[in-house]
Design an enzyme around this catalytic site. Sequence first.
Site, short mmCIF file in Angstrom:
data_model
loop_
_atom_site.label_atom_id
_atom_site.label_comp_id
_atom_site.label_asym_id
_atom_site.label_seq_id
_atom_site.Cartn_x
_atom_site.Cartn_y
_atom_site.Cartn_z
N CYS A 147 29.03 5.48 -59.36
CA CYS A 147 29.10 5.80 -57.97
C CYS A 147 29.63 5.05 -56.91
O CYS A 147 30.48 5.47 -56.20
CB CYS A 147 27.61 5.80 -57.51
SG CYS A 147 26.56 4.33 -57.73
N ASP A 338 28.07 11.53 -50.29
CA ASP A 338 27.31 11.03 -51.39
C ASP A 338 28.00 11.21 -52.81
O ASP A 338 28.13 12.57 -52.91
CB ASP A 338 25.86 11.36 -51.54
CG ASP A 338 24.86 10.51 -52.33
OD1 ASP A 338 25.24 10.40 -53.63
OD2 ASP A 338 23.56 10.79 -52.30
N HIS A 340 26.70 10.95 -55.55
CA HIS A 340 26.09 11.12 -56.87
C HIS A 340 25.64 12.64 -57.45
O HIS A 340 25.17 12.83 -58.62
CB HIS A 340 24.51 10.73 -56.55
CG HIS A 340 24.73 9.21 -56.46
ND1 HIS A 340 24.71 8.48 -55.38
CD2 HIS A 340 24.16 8.33 -57.41
CE1 HIS A 340 24.64 7.35 -55.42
NE2 HIS A 340 24.47 7.08 -56.66
#
Length: 455
Positions: A147, A338, A340
């Site tokens: 990440c 994000d 993820h």
Amino acid sequence: MDTQIVPRDKSNFFFRMNISNSSSSSSNIRLEDYGNLFDEGKVKTRLLSMWNNMKYGMKLKTNFSKESPVWLLGRCYHKKVESPCSDSTELGTDVAAFQSQSDITGNDEEGFEGFKSDFISRLWLTYRREFPTLNGSTFSSDCGWGCMLRSGQMLLAQALVCHFLGRDWRWHPDQQPTTKQTYIENVNHRKIIKWFGDKPSRNSPLSIHTLVQLGEASGKKAGDWYGPGFVAHLLRQAVILASKDNYEFDSLNVYVAQDCAVYIRDVLEECIIGDNEKWKSLVLLIPVRLGAEKFNPIYAPCLTAILSLEQCIGIIGGRPKHSLYFVGYQDDKLINLDPHYCQEMVDVWAADFPLASFHCRSPRKLHLSKMDPSCCIGFYCATKEEFLNLIEIVQTLVVPPGRSGRNNEYPMFVFCDGYKRDSEHPPIRPLPPDVEYSVEGQDSEYIETEEFEIL
């Protein structure tokens, strides 16, 4: 509305799940698929991917106040929308809803429509699966550990967008290039994405394969955790390496501050070329730590002020054990992308490859108090004048309000007029009395102690 998370192809039968009914996917497994399913390492990759997509692909709501301006990388969007029953605008944050054009509502370029267009135009680089195995490992996905590398890629991608397309560029997915200018922009847009393609290739010098390989020299390998300071140095090395095979990088220089100090003469020496003083555009990366175990709130106004600057290209950090790429804020909450959400690898070397998965339509927010103290701030300066102007402006913004005064300043970082080689000792950044840690040897601290969770 039922939203399909992944394409309906045979190779991804395990992930044919619907957001409203994820359990139905198990019934799609057939006997002839078991051979591929249980190949070494694939079970773990597929389970991690499914878990991440269930956790980060759920339909949520993010509230944006109509009364407060929204800042996005130096641009301000503010329009009051009359509503008798609500004082906020709810924006959908379903990261899988690429087809929806109505996640963000507004009426004109000065308000939420302008914010919507600007946000969607930022490049979104996330976990991918089914890419060529990383050198020396069994990993064909970075799901669960990459990440911060993805956040770093997004930070650098924003610098490249500013460099080759300009800060005013916007991506219009429903419009085909009709003029020479829009055609060139489309080519450069795709070229930037190709540089980050998930493949070990000279044509993709900024790929996760390259970053992992560069990290091996410092003891990192695929599957390890990476901190923002460590990733900043990997990005610098990757750009230097890219310039050997790609002439486009000859006009770009990445400088990484050390010990929270930017040495001005070092920057000028790296960016000024020849006697005619031609300027290499500067990507300035400044790793900082803004607290011990938790984020120190005295730096909150400093962070939001920096995100209001035109030269800012964002901040990589996140909340503890969860990397994010911060691009803006509203009030006391940071707007972020994000990384993820795990998506299937896209063959960016195919003609007219799909662009949708590289752009996020759903902004998310994180309260400043939840931010991890370790982060890396990025700036892009196209000219020498922009760099000198940044120095003048930033020095007043990095000191927390109420902390200024002789021998009583606690800046996030400092600019030093000189060369690092001439400094016998690194500058010691004065720290608030409630922050107990050493800034000496900070780069090694990033490498050893910054951890982002394996999901």
